[in-house]
Design a protein around this motif. Structure first.
Motif, PDB file in Angstrom:
ATOM      1  N   ASP A 186       0.854  -1.184   0.000  1.00 22.01           N
ATOM      2  CA  ASP A 186       0.000   0.000   0.000  1.00 22.01           C
ATOM      3  C   ASP A 186       0.895   1.240   0.000  1.00 22.01           C
ATOM      4  O   ASP A 186       1.520   1.557   1.001  1.00 22.01           O
ATOM      5  CB  ASP A 186      -0.904  -0.028   1.241  1.00 22.01           C
ATOM      6  N   LEU A 187       0.947   1.952  -1.109  1.00 24.00           N
ATOM      7  CA  LEU A 187       1.847   3.092  -1.239  1.00 24.00           C
ATOM      8  C   LEU A 187       1.483   4.255  -0.317  1.00 24.00           C
ATOM      9  O   LEU A 187       2.292   5.147  -0.114  1.00 24.00           O
ATOM     10  CB  LEU A 187       1.892   3.571  -2.685  1.00 24.00           C
ATOM     11  N   ASN A 188       0.275   4.249   0.234  1.00 24.39           N
ATOM     12  CA  ASN A 188      -0.142   5.308   1.153  1.00 24.39           C
ATOM     13  C   ASN A 188       0.035   4.910   2.617  1.00 24.39           C
ATOM     14  O   ASN A 188      -0.348   5.661   3.508  1.00 24.39           O
ATOM     15  CB  ASN A 188      -1.602   5.695   0.915  1.00 24.39           C
ATOM     16  N   LEU A 189       0.597   3.741   2.861  1.00 26.41           N
ATOM     17  CA  LEU A 189       0.785   3.239   4.229  1.00 26.41           C
ATOM     18  C   LEU A 189       2.249   3.406   4.644  1.00 26.41           C
ATOM     19  O   LEU A 189       3.155   3.028   3.910  1.00 26.41           O
ATOM     20  CB  LEU A 189       0.391   1.763   4.325  1.00 26.41           C
ATOM     21  N   PHE A 190       2.427   3.978   5.824  1.00 27.59           N
ATOM     22  CA  PHE A 190       3.774   4.207   6.344  1.00 27.59           C
ATOM     23  C   PHE A 190       3.919   3.587   7.726  1.00 27.59           C
ATOM     24  O   PHE A 190       3.039   3.717   8.570  1.00 27.59           O
ATOM     25  CB  PHE A 190       4.067   5.714   6.416  1.00 27.59           C
ATOM     26  N   TRP A 191       5.043   2.918   7.942  1.00 27.57           N
ATOM     27  CA  TRP A 191       5.385   2.311   9.217  1.00 27.57           C
ATOM     28  C   TRP A 191       6.143   3.357  10.028  1.00 27.57           C
ATOM     29  O   TRP A 191       7.030   4.023   9.494  1.00 27.57           O
ATOM     30  CB  TRP A 191       6.267   1.102   8.995  1.00 27.57           C
ATOM     31  N   LEU A 192       5.828   3.500  11.308  1.00 22.73           N
ATOM     32  CA  LEU A 192       6.455   4.519  12.156  1.00 22.73           C
ATOM     33  C   LEU A 192       7.448   3.891  13.126  1.00 22.73           C
ATOM     34  O   LEU A 192       7.103   2.970  13.858  1.00 22.73           O
ATOM     35  CB  LEU A 192       5.386   5.266  12.958  1.00 22.73           C
ATOM     36  N   TYR A 222      -0.669  12.431   0.960  1.00 23.74           N
ATOM     37  CA  TYR A 222       0.229  13.587   0.919  1.00 23.74           C
ATOM     38  C   TYR A 222       1.692  13.148   1.064  1.00 23.74           C
ATOM     39  O   TYR A 222       2.552  13.552   0.276  1.00 23.74           O
ATOM     40  CB  TYR A 222      -0.155  14.566   2.029  1.00 23.74           C
ATOM     41  N   LEU A 223       1.973  12.304   2.053  1.00 21.47           N
ATOM     42  CA  LEU A 223       3.345  11.805   2.236  1.00 21.47           C
ATOM     43  C   LEU A 223       3.801  10.986   1.036  1.00 21.47           C
ATOM     44  O   LEU A 223       4.961  11.042   0.641  1.00 21.47           O
ATOM     45  CB  LEU A 223       3.451  10.964   3.504  1.00 21.47           C
ATOM     46  N   THR A 224       2.880  10.220   0.453  1.00 22.24           N
ATOM     47  CA  THR A 224       3.225   9.428  -0.727  1.00 22.24           C
ATOM     48  C   THR A 224       3.702  10.328  -1.857  1.00 22.24           C
ATOM     49  O   THR A 224       4.701  10.025  -2.526  1.00 22.24           O
ATOM     50  CB  THR A 224       2.001   8.600  -1.195  1.00 22.24           C
ATOM     51  N   GLN A 225       3.012  11.444  -2.059  1.00 25.22           N
ATOM     52  CA  GLN A 225       3.418  12.389  -3.104  1.00 25.22           C
ATOM     53  C   GLN A 225       4.768  13.023  -2.792  1.00 25.22           C
ATOM     54  O   GLN A 225       5.603  13.197  -3.669  1.00 25.22           O
ATOM     55  CB  GLN A 225       2.368  13.484  -3.262  1.00 25.22           C
ATOM     56  N   LYS A 226       4.988  13.359  -1.534  1.00 21.01           N
ATOM     57  CA  LYS A 226       6.207  14.079  -1.144  1.00 21.01           C
ATOM     58  C   LYS A 226       7.435  13.173  -1.065  1.00 21.01           C
ATOM     59  O   LYS A 226       8.543  13.618  -1.317  1.00 21.01           O
ATOM     60  CB  LYS A 226       5.998  14.791   0.191  1.00 21.01           C
ATOM     61  N   ILE A 227       7.227  11.910  -0.719  1.00 20.37           N
ATOM     62  CA  ILE A 227       8.374  11.018  -0.533  1.00 20.37           C
ATOM     63  C   ILE A 227       9.072  10.728  -1.859  1.00 20.37           C
ATOM     64  O   ILE A 227      10.259  10.375  -1.885  1.00 20.37           O
ATOM     65  CB  ILE A 227       7.957   9.721   0.197  1.00 20.37           C
TER      66      ILE A 227
END
Length: 144
Positions: free
Chosen positions: A110-116, A135-140
């Motif tokens: 999932d490209l919109n999922l981020f592990w912290l 938003y993070l997906t676009q910026k990363i």
């Protein structure tokens, strides 16, 4: 009663008493882990709410604060298994000369999922939580 029947009754008593205790222990442990994750992520959340805060991705690009706040309002602690982080970047909140840094891992499915992760911990271990953010997906993409 024969010896086998006594063993069977004893086993049923152990199961009847032991299973609810095990379930309660697992629930208590999960609540404990969630509270630890919340307390670790809370300083980052608070920093983003502070006037004059700056959030920086991959040590080079400043981000808009509202989409980051929105993502951190919906931190979750479990996900469907089968994926893993494919790449890691730093996410830093800077306020009044102090910074709080996390490492985020981009999910393999999932490209919109981020592990912290805490920035000080080794990536690849147990994450503190997960967020979803288009938003993070676009910026990363600009980190490479």
């Amino acid at each position: 009663m024969d010896n086998q029947s006594l063993k069977d009754k004893r086993m049923l008593k152990i199961i009847a008493i032991g299973m609810p205790i095990m379930v309660v222990l697992v629930i208590v442990f999960m609540i404990y882990l969630k509270s630890i994750s919340d307390s670790i992520l809370e300083p980052f959340k608070v920093a983003t709410l502070t006037s004059g805060a700056i959030v920086v991705l991959c040590d080079k690009q400043a981000l808009d604060i509202p989409p980051i706040q929105s993502a951190f309002d919906d931190v979750f602690y479990t996900k469907v298994s089968g994926s893993s982080p494919t790449r890691y970047e730093s996410l830093k909140a800077e306020v009044n000369g102090q910074s709080i840094e996390l490492t985020i891992g981009l999910d393999s499915r999932d490209l919109n999922l981020f592990w912290l992760y805490l920035a000080s911990t080794e990536t690849g271990g147990k994450p503190m939580g997960y967020i979803k953010s288009e938003y993070l997906t676009q910026k990363i993409e600009h980190c490479e």
